[in-house]
Design a protein around this motif. Structure first.
Motif, PDB file in Angstrom:
ATOM      1  N   GLU A 153       1.290   6.367  -6.981  1.00  0.00           N
ATOM      2  CA  GLU A 153       0.108   7.167  -7.304  1.00  0.00           C
ATOM      3  C   GLU A 153       0.423   8.658  -7.225  1.00  0.00           C
ATOM      4  N   ARG A 203      -5.790   3.421 -10.431  1.00  0.00           N
ATOM      5  CA  ARG A 203      -6.597   2.496  -9.639  1.00  0.00           C
ATOM      6  C   ARG A 203      -7.955   2.321 -10.310  1.00  0.00           C
ATOM      7  N   ALA A 216       0.833  -1.206   0.000  1.00  0.00           N
ATOM      8  CA  ALA A 216       0.000   0.000   0.000  1.00  0.00           C
ATOM      9  C   ALA A 216       0.868   1.256   0.000  1.00  0.00           C
ATOM     10  N   SER A 221       1.027   4.016  -2.969  1.00  0.00           N
ATOM     11  CA  SER A 221       0.776   5.436  -2.684  1.00  0.00           C
ATOM     12  C   SER A 221       1.861   6.303  -3.307  1.00  0.00           C
ATOM     13  N   GLU A 222       3.107   5.864  -3.212  1.00  0.00           N
ATOM     14  CA  GLU A 222       4.210   6.612  -3.822  1.00  0.00           C
ATOM     15  C   GLU A 222       4.053   6.668  -5.335  1.00  0.00           C
TER      16      GLU A 222
END
Length: 370
Positions: A354, A361, A347, A351-352
């Motif tokens: 994204e 996603r 996760a 996140s990095e």
């Protein structure tokens, strides 16, 4: 390098100011990164430790950032998730580079195809067949956007993934006749350059570009290269970087084959087709995933972990995860299994990615390259 990647526009401006300062260059940047905590600290110290260096101004860096934004290009700095681990491993990696297109392609397993600008019809046809076969086997084809072999390889790999490394700015197409090809690469592939936006290539630009072509790749294939050609410079750099050097044989009487024949005499792998390239790269390298369309027409079903390769054994988690992804969505659980990461670690890596705009996603907890 030990500089932390920039987190805001001010940090990116400092990175650009430092690398664009006269006399710094990639190796000088690396030495400064080993000595100072940040580019801002290095910029402050340079007038004292190197008074002859002309610092790039904040205004110059800001203008380049604005030019990049105007062209739709993205700046990638060393250490960011979008920076290819293979390129980071060479002795003089570019501290920054600009990209147009799909940045995730450079994180996938790559192989370079280079050769003569004045390629014969047979040579260009073979380069295209080779690129097509390697693309179908899951490899991204890297080349230098030159005439002849480079153009043939790029064109044949458009459907499966190709990376064009510019000698000048990423917004400068050279030769100009390749404007349509470059536009197509920006649409489904990737164009990249370490040079400033708008810079025209010079004679010195091409060897610098060549080290990036080989640095991105696990191996370099030469198709028709004369003695003392630029392609042989790429082969030498590939050998120095620990990459596999491969060459296609030609008639002894053909000057366009002299460089390739000499490489084979000196130990380069002899290449008759894509199967020979895959064999030369060897079992020590994990095979890449089968090629998938970059932009699938319909939504695929949820894949299982068995549909993904093993994650690369090293590199930061975000880069390892990105190397497993393509435009075809995969489930969070399948990605965690393939990457060998706990849910929390995956996760964080996602996140990095994204934040860097590298992933998309999808509904149903599916993830794909953006």
């Amino acid at each position: 390098m030990s500089f932390a990647p920039p987190r805001d526009d001010a940090g990116r401006r400092d990175w650009l100011r430092l690398i664009r300062s006269e006399g710094v260059g990639p190796r000088g940047f690396q030495r400064l990164a080993e000595r100072f905590a940040s580019p801002a600290e290095a910029l402050a110290a340079l007038p004292e430790i190197a008074p002859r260096v002309r610092l790039a101004s904040a205004q110059e860096a800001e203008r380049e950032l604005e030019a990049g934004a105007g062209a739709g290009a993205r700046l990638v700095c060393f250490g960011e998730a979008a920076y290819p681990p293979a390129l980071a491993d060479i002795p003089d990696p570019p501290p920054v580079f600009w990209t147009l297109g799909e940045p995730g392609l450079a994180l996938r397993p790559c192989v370079a195809i280079v050769g003569a600008r004045n390629a014969s019809a047979a040579g260009a046809r073979f380069a295209a067949e080779l690129a097509r076969g390697l693309g179908e086997a899951g490899w991204v084809v890297v080349s230098g956007l030159a005439r002849g072999v480079d153009a043939a390889a790029h064109g044949a790999a458009l459907a499966t993934g190709t990376v064009a490394v510019h000698a000048g700015g990423v917004d400068v197409v050279y030769p100009p006749q390749h404007a349509a090809l470059a536009e197509r690469i920006a649409g489904t592939g990737l164009r990249m350059s370490e040079r400033p936006m708008g810079e025209q290539p010079t004679e010195r630009s091409f060897p610098r570009r060549n080290r990036i072509v080989s640095g991105l790749s696990r191996g370099v294939v030469l198709v028709e290269a004369a003695e003392r050609s630029g392609s042989l410079i790429t082969a030498r750099m590939a050998a120095e970087q620990g990459r596999e050097v491969m060459a296609t044989p030609g008639a002894p009487s053909d000057p366009r084959a002299a460089g390739c024949n000499a490489l084979i005499r000196d130990g380069a792998a002899l290449i008759r087709g894509a199967a020979d390239v895959l064999e030369a790269l060897g079992p020590a390298l994990a095979p890449p995933r089968a090629a998938r369309p970059l932009r699938p027409a319909s939504s695929p079903s949820r894949p299982s972990a068995a549909g993904l390769p093993d994650a690369p054994p090293d590199g930061p988690p975000a880069a390892r995860v990105a190397a497993l992804l393509s435009a075809a969505p995969v489930s969070f659980d399948a990605l965690a299994a393939a990457a060998g990461l706990q849910a929390a670690d995956l996760a964080a890596a996602l996140s990095e990615l994204e934040l860097d705009g590298l992933i998309d996603r999808r509904p149903g907890d599916l993830i794909a390259l953006a």
